[in-house]
Motif scaffolding. Structure first.
Motif, PDB file in Angstrom:
ATOM      1  N   GLU A   1       0.799  -1.219   0.000  1.00 35.00           N
ATOM      2  CA  GLU A   1       0.000   0.000   0.000  1.00 35.00           C
ATOM      3  C   GLU A   1       0.835   1.274   0.000  1.00 35.00           C
ATOM      4  N   LEU A   2       1.957   1.272   0.707  1.00 36.90           N
ATOM      5  CA  LEU A   2       2.753   2.492   0.836  1.00 36.90           C
ATOM      6  C   LEU A   2       3.983   2.535  -0.055  1.00 36.90           C
ATOM      7  N   TYR A   3       4.655   1.400  -0.209  1.00 36.15           N
ATOM      8  CA  TYR A   3       5.914   1.407  -0.936  1.00 36.15           C
ATOM      9  C   TYR A   3       5.770   1.036  -2.413  1.00 36.15           C
ATOM     10  N   LEU A   4       5.022   0.000  -2.720  1.00 37.34           N
ATOM     11  CA  LEU A   4       4.944  -0.461  -4.105  1.00 37.34           C
ATOM     12  C   LEU A   4       3.892   0.271  -4.939  1.00 37.34           C
ATOM     13  N   GLU A   5       2.843   0.764  -4.306  1.00 33.59           N
ATOM     14  CA  GLU A   5       1.766   1.440  -5.043  1.00 33.59           C
ATOM     15  C   GLU A   5       2.259   2.625  -5.875  1.00 33.59           C
ATOM     16  N   PRO A   6       3.093   3.521  -5.344  1.00 34.27           N
ATOM     17  CA  PRO A   6       3.576   4.627  -6.185  1.00 34.27           C
ATOM     18  C   PRO A   6       4.361   4.144  -7.412  1.00 34.27           C
ATOM     19  N   PHE A   7       5.148   3.081  -7.262  1.00 29.78           N
ATOM     20  CA  PHE A   7       5.879   2.539  -8.403  1.00 29.78           C
ATOM     21  C   PHE A   7       4.910   1.953  -9.425  1.00 29.78           C
ATOM     22  N   ARG A   8       3.899   1.223  -8.953  1.00 32.68           N
ATOM     23  CA  ARG A   8       2.900   0.660  -9.863  1.00 32.68           C
ATOM     24  C   ARG A   8       2.216   1.760 -10.663  1.00 32.68           C
ATOM     25  N   ARG A   9       1.808   2.813  -9.986  1.00 33.69           N
ATOM     26  CA  ARG A   9       1.110   3.903 -10.670  1.00 33.69           C
ATOM     27  C   ARG A   9       2.008   4.600 -11.691  1.00 33.69           C
ATOM     28  N   CYS A  10       3.255   4.811 -11.347  1.00 35.43           N
ATOM     29  CA  CYS A  10       4.173   5.455 -12.286  1.00 35.43           C
ATOM     30  C   CYS A  10       4.398   4.597 -13.526  1.00 35.43           C
ATOM     31  N   ILE A  11       4.459   3.293 -13.338  1.00 35.32           N
ATOM     32  CA  ILE A  11       4.671   2.387 -14.467  1.00 35.32           C
ATOM     33  C   ILE A  11       3.415   2.278 -15.318  1.00 35.32           C
ATOM     34  N   GLU A  12       2.286   2.005 -14.691  1.00 38.78           N
ATOM     35  CA  GLU A  12       1.053   1.757 -15.442  1.00 38.78           C
ATOM     36  C   GLU A  12       0.398   3.025 -15.973  1.00 38.78           C
ATOM     37  N   GLU A  13       0.430   4.107 -15.206  1.00 37.94           N
ATOM     38  CA  GLU A  13      -0.271   5.319 -15.614  1.00 37.94           C
ATOM     39  C   GLU A  13       0.597   6.302 -16.377  1.00 37.94           C
TER      40      GLU A  13
END
Length: 78
Positions: free
Chosen positions: A33-45
């Motif tokens: 929720e805190l560490y991986l979510e920002p990376f996921r959003r940057c990659i996917e969005e």
């Protein structure tokens, strides 16, 4: 000429001191929720194409390559 964005530092490295020896204790919920979510959003969005890894320990284990499965998970989902 082509330019690509690179995200850093994957993940659990939010300090300027002790990057080579720090041990980040992160429970599974906070990890996602805190560490991986920002990376996921940057990659996917946003289409980020690279990730610079961190070399700190995460729950007692040195970052790369042991945490490569998490980098690859985001890469495959894209």
């Amino acid at each position: 000429m082509r330019c690509a964005s690179t995200l850093k530092h994957f993940y659990g490295n939010n300090t300027e001191v002790g990057r080579g020896w720090k041990n980040s204790s992160i429970d599974p919920r906070n990890k996602y929720e805190l560490y991986l979510e920002p990376f996921r959003r940057c990659i996917e969005e946003s289409g980020a194409e690279g990730i610079m890894t961190a070399y700190n320990r995460i729950n007692g284990t040195v970052g790369p390559p042991e945490h490569g499965h998490e980098r690859n998970h985001h890469r495959r989902r894209r």
